[in-house]
Motif scaffolding. Sequence first.
Motif, PDB file in Angstrom:
ATOM      1  N   TYR A 179       1.252  -1.444  -0.118  1.00  0.00           N
ATOM      2  CA  TYR A 179      -0.261  -0.379   0.173  1.00  0.00           C
ATOM      3  C   TYR A 179       0.335   1.309  -0.445  1.00  0.00           C
ATOM      4  O   TYR A 179       0.682   1.997  -0.713  1.00  0.00           O
ATOM      5  N   PHE A 180       1.163   1.394   0.794  1.00  0.00           N
ATOM      6  CA  PHE A 180       2.277   2.737   1.005  1.00  0.00           C
ATOM      7  C   PHE A 180       3.417   3.017  -0.085  1.00  0.00           C
ATOM      8  O   PHE A 180       4.020   3.724  -0.551  1.00  0.00           O
ATOM      9  N   ILE A 181       3.933   1.816  -0.800  1.00  0.00           N
ATOM     10  CA  ILE A 181       5.214   1.393  -1.402  1.00  0.00           C
ATOM     11  C   ILE A 181       4.181   1.870  -3.355  1.00  0.00           C
ATOM     12  O   ILE A 181       3.681   2.627  -4.509  1.00  0.00           O
ATOM     13  N   GLY A 182       3.088   1.313  -3.194  1.00  0.00           N
ATOM     14  CA  GLY A 182       2.016   0.743  -4.994  1.00  0.00           C
ATOM     15  C   GLY A 182       1.274   1.641  -4.489  1.00  0.00           C
ATOM     16  O   GLY A 182       1.142   2.115  -6.316  1.00  0.00           O
ATOM     17  N   VAL A 183       0.450   1.910  -3.884  1.00  0.00           N
ATOM     18  CA  VAL A 183      -1.101   2.988  -3.657  1.00  0.00           C
ATOM     19  C   VAL A 183      -1.160   3.958  -3.210  1.00  0.00           C
ATOM     20  O   VAL A 183      -1.992   5.002  -3.944  1.00  0.00           O
ATOM     21  N   ASP A 184      -0.406   4.293  -2.432  1.00  0.00           N
ATOM     22  CA  ASP A 184      -0.893   5.765  -1.755  1.00  0.00           C
ATOM     23  C   ASP A 184      -0.101   7.264  -2.456  1.00  0.00           C
ATOM     24  O   ASP A 184       0.561   6.741  -2.922  1.00  0.00           O
ATOM     25  N   GLN A 185      -0.940   8.180  -2.507  1.00  0.00           N
ATOM     26  CA  GLN A 185      -0.888   8.806  -3.758  1.00  0.00           C
ATOM     27  C   GLN A 185      -0.604  10.175  -3.363  1.00  0.00           C
ATOM     28  O   GLN A 185      -0.934  10.802  -3.822  1.00  0.00           O
TER      29      GLN A 185
ATOM     30  N   HIS B  66       4.349   9.649   0.348  1.00  0.00           N
ATOM     31  CA  HIS B  66       4.716   9.128  -0.865  1.00  0.00           C
ATOM     32  C   HIS B  66       5.700   9.487  -1.562  1.00  0.00           C
ATOM     33  O   HIS B  66       6.426   9.096  -1.747  1.00  0.00           O
ATOM     34  N   GLU B  67       6.255  10.596  -0.799  1.00  0.00           N
ATOM     35  CA  GLU B  67       7.498  11.748  -1.039  1.00  0.00           C
ATOM     36  C   GLU B  67       8.527  11.010  -0.560  1.00  0.00           C
ATOM     37  O   GLU B  67       9.995  10.623  -0.914  1.00  0.00           O
ATOM     38  N   PHE B  68       8.547  10.097  -0.006  1.00  0.00           N
ATOM     39  CA  PHE B  68       9.322   9.717   0.873  1.00  0.00           C
ATOM     40  C   PHE B  68       9.541   7.859   0.162  1.00  0.00           C
ATOM     41  O   PHE B  68      10.917   7.571   0.058  1.00  0.00           O
ATOM     42  N   VAL B  69       8.928   7.451  -0.478  1.00  0.00           N
ATOM     43  CA  VAL B  69       9.207   6.743  -1.487  1.00  0.00           C
ATOM     44  C   VAL B  69       8.779   6.428  -2.366  1.00  0.00           C
ATOM     45  O   VAL B  69       8.610   5.898  -3.632  1.00  0.00           O
ATOM     46  N   HIS B  70       9.071   8.155  -3.271  1.00  0.00           N
ATOM     47  CA  HIS B  70       9.062   8.485  -3.881  1.00  0.00           C
ATOM     48  C   HIS B  70       9.617   7.081  -5.258  1.00  0.00           C
ATOM     49  O   HIS B  70       9.102   7.257  -6.779  1.00  0.00           O
ATOM     50  N   ASP B  71      10.848   7.573  -5.308  1.00  0.00           N
ATOM     51  CA  ASP B  71      11.749   6.538  -6.209  1.00  0.00           C
ATOM     52  C   ASP B  71      11.274   5.324  -5.907  1.00  0.00           C
ATOM     53  O   ASP B  71      11.830   4.558  -6.683  1.00  0.00           O
ATOM     54  N   ALA B  72      11.938   4.752  -4.967  1.00  0.00           N
ATOM     55  CA  ALA B  72      11.537   2.941  -4.593  1.00  0.00           C
ATOM     56  C   ALA B  72      10.149   2.795  -5.164  1.00  0.00           C
ATOM     57  O   ALA B  72      10.025   1.815  -6.197  1.00  0.00           O
ATOM     58  N   ARG B  73       8.729   3.645  -5.597  1.00  0.00           N
ATOM     59  CA  ARG B  73       7.956   3.432  -6.526  1.00  0.00           C
ATOM     60  C   ARG B  73       8.873   2.978  -7.945  1.00  0.00           C
ATOM     61  O   ARG B  73       7.753   2.518  -9.386  1.00  0.00           O
ATOM     62  N   HIS B  74       9.182   3.872  -7.882  1.00  0.00           N
ATOM     63  CA  HIS B  74       9.866   4.185  -9.923  1.00  0.00           C
ATOM     64  C   HIS B  74      10.755   3.039 -10.006  1.00  0.00           C
ATOM     65  O   HIS B  74      10.433   2.533 -10.892  1.00  0.00           O
ATOM     66  N   PHE B  75      11.850   3.043  -8.986  1.00  0.00           N
ATOM     67  CA  PHE B  75      12.586   1.609  -9.406  1.00  0.00           C
ATOM     68  C   PHE B  75      11.616   0.462  -8.997  1.00  0.00           C
ATOM     69  O   PHE B  75      12.142  -0.655 -10.242  1.00  0.00           O
ATOM     70  N   LEU B  76      10.238   0.313  -8.469  1.00  0.00           N
ATOM     71  CA  LEU B  76       9.804  -0.978  -8.360  1.00  0.00           C
ATOM     72  C   LEU B  76       8.995  -1.233  -9.849  1.00  0.00           C
ATOM     73  O   LEU B  76       7.892  -2.000  -9.791  1.00  0.00           O
ATOM     74  N   GLY B  77       8.510  -0.357 -10.609  1.00  0.00           N
ATOM     75  CA  GLY B  77       7.505   0.064 -12.007  1.00  0.00           C
ATOM     76  C   GLY B  77       6.412   0.897 -11.882  1.00  0.00           C
ATOM     77  O   GLY B  77       5.085   0.439 -12.586  1.00  0.00           O
TER      78      GLY B  77
END
Length: 79
Positions: free
Chosen positions: A45-51, A64-75
């Motif tokens: 949820y926190f990496i993939g869904v939270d906007q 969202h801002e804390f995990v922003h780069d991880a979101r892009h890294f994971l696709g």
Amino acid sequence: MSSLSASAATPTPEADAPAVPVAVPNARAALLLIGTAVLALAVYYFIGVDQGATSVFGNDMHVHEFVHDARHFLGFPCH
């Protein structure tokens, strides 16, 4: 020079010794499985869904801002 030698290290198990299975009670296995699933869903949820704007914690907690780069890294798309 060190007084420790290689033979003073902890002994290693024999290569041909049979592996001993670990017995876990069913109740504990179920709790571990449920706990792992809840943790995995929270991370998802926190990496993939939270906007950010629709966050569970509101606009004050910028997960969202804390995990922003991880979101892009994971696709995961996020914009």
